[in-house]
Design a protein around this motif. Sequence first.
Motif, short mmCIF file in Angstrom:
data_model
loop_
_atom_site.label_atom_id
_atom_site.label_comp_id
_atom_site.label_asym_id
_atom_site.label_seq_id
_atom_site.Cartn_x
_atom_site.Cartn_y
_atom_site.Cartn_z
N TYR A 27 0.84 -1.20 0.00
CA TYR A 27 0.00 0.00 0.00
C TYR A 27 0.88 1.26 0.00
CZ TYR A 27 -3.29 3.52 1.78
OH TYR A 27 -4.05 4.66 1.96
N ARG A 28 1.94 1.26 0.84
CA ARG A 28 2.84 2.42 0.90
C ARG A 28 3.52 2.67 -0.44
NH1 ARG A 28 4.71 -0.14 5.39
NH2 ARG A 28 6.86 -0.19 4.62
N GLN A 29 3.87 1.61 -1.14
CA GLN A 29 4.47 1.78 -2.46
C GLN A 29 3.48 2.43 -3.42
OE1 GLN A 29 5.72 -2.21 -3.42
NE2 GLN A 29 7.73 -1.91 -2.51
N ARG A 30 2.26 1.97 -3.41
CA ARG A 30 1.23 2.57 -4.27
C ARG A 30 0.92 4.00 -3.85
NH1 ARG A 30 -2.17 0.05 -7.75
NH2 ARG A 30 -1.79 -2.15 -8.02
N ASP A 36 2.67 10.96 -6.54
CA ASP A 36 3.40 11.49 -7.71
C ASP A 36 2.45 11.84 -8.84
OD1 ASP A 36 5.77 11.13 -6.33
OD2 ASP A 36 6.35 9.30 -7.41
N ALA A 37 1.49 10.95 -9.11
CA ALA A 37 0.54 11.20 -10.20
C ALA A 37 -0.35 12.41 -9.91
CB ALA A 37 -0.32 9.95 -10.43
N LEU A 38 -0.86 12.50 -8.69
CA LEU A 38 -1.70 13.65 -8.34
C LEU A 38 -0.91 14.95 -8.36
CD1 LEU A 38 -3.88 12.15 -5.46
CD2 LEU A 38 -4.67 12.90 -7.71
N GLU A 39 0.34 14.90 -7.92
CA GLU A 39 1.18 16.11 -7.96
C GLU A 39 1.37 16.59 -9.39
OE1 GLU A 39 4.65 14.84 -5.78
OE2 GLU A 39 3.91 15.74 -3.92
N LEU A 85 -4.83 14.67 -2.42
CA LEU A 85 -3.38 14.78 -2.39
C LEU A 85 -2.92 15.22 -1.00
CD1 LEU A 85 -0.58 14.72 -3.67
CD2 LEU A 85 -1.02 17.04 -4.52
N SER A 86 -3.57 16.19 -0.44
CA SER A 86 -3.21 16.68 0.89
C SER A 86 -3.34 15.55 1.93
CB SER A 86 -4.11 17.85 1.27
OG SER A 86 -3.85 18.27 2.57
N ARG A 87 -4.44 14.82 1.87
CA ARG A 87 -4.69 13.73 2.82
C ARG A 87 -3.65 12.61 2.66
NH1 ARG A 87 -9.34 12.15 1.01
NH2 ARG A 87 -8.63 10.15 0.26
N LEU A 88 -3.32 12.27 1.41
CA LEU A 88 -2.35 11.21 1.15
C LEU A 88 -0.94 11.61 1.58
CD1 LEU A 88 -3.53 9.81 -2.31
CD2 LEU A 88 -3.95 8.87 -0.03
N GLN A 114 -9.78 3.83 -2.32
CA GLN A 114 -9.41 3.51 -3.70
C GLN A 114 -8.04 2.84 -3.76
OE1 GLN A 114 -10.22 7.66 -5.26
NE2 GLN A 114 -10.38 6.46 -7.14
N LEU A 115 -7.13 3.39 -3.03
CA LEU A 115 -5.76 2.88 -3.02
C LEU A 115 -5.69 1.49 -2.39
CD1 LEU A 115 -2.97 3.78 -3.88
CD2 LEU A 115 -2.73 4.93 -1.69
N ALA A 116 -6.41 1.29 -1.30
CA ALA A 116 -6.44 -0.02 -0.64
C ALA A 116 -7.07 -1.07 -1.55
CB ALA A 116 -7.19 0.07 0.68
N GLN A 117 -8.11 -0.68 -2.27
CA GLN A 117 -8.76 -1.63 -3.19
C GLN A 117 -7.81 -2.01 -4.32
OE1 GLN A 117 -12.58 -0.37 -4.65
NE2 GLN A 117 -12.79 -2.13 -5.98
N ALA A 118 -7.12 -1.03 -4.88
CA ALA A 118 -6.16 -1.31 -5.95
C ALA A 118 -5.02 -2.19 -5.43
CB ALA A 118 -5.61 0.00 -6.52
N THR A 119 -4.59 -1.93 -4.20
CA THR A 119 -3.54 -2.76 -3.59
C THR A 119 -4.03 -4.19 -3.42
OG1 THR A 119 -2.68 -0.83 -2.40
CG2 THR A 119 -2.00 -2.99 -1.60
#
Length: 166
Positions: A27-30, A36-39, A85-88, A114-119
Amino acid sequence: MVRIIVMVFMLVGGTATSQLPEFSQQYRQRLGGTIDALEQILADFRRDAAAYGLSVPEAIARQKASDDPFIRARGDSMQTADVRLSRLRQQQERLETAGPLERLVVFAQGFDRQLAQATAEDYEPAVPVTFAGLFSACIGALAGYLVVSFFIGLIRLGRRRKPARG
């Protein structure tokens, strides 16, 4: 037979929970990739807004005030991306400063759905060779033991209360 059931539950519980540190690590890797993508998306938006003499909040407000539903939706999307982005970033900071076991707590307190589901969709189990993995396995084994012990206790209690037939 009871010992076998207890052992099975302990193995299942230990195996399942031993994967929590690995899942958290993936999860941390994602998380880093998502940040990076949101930035990049928001940097492009900032550049476009600046080209028209607007700040990000002004550009989003202009989009949200548009008569065009598509442009309004893009304003909502940009605002959502900025907040996410701020929260992440905050979560990434907390995860970076946390110890191995504390990372599990930080993850559980505020994971991005979303990120946890993708992970989870791409998750690859790993053998727990870290302290956190072994600790998690022990917690799961203990939980399995307690669950089985509780149900066995209920069954035994029910048997004791049945009146003897004469």
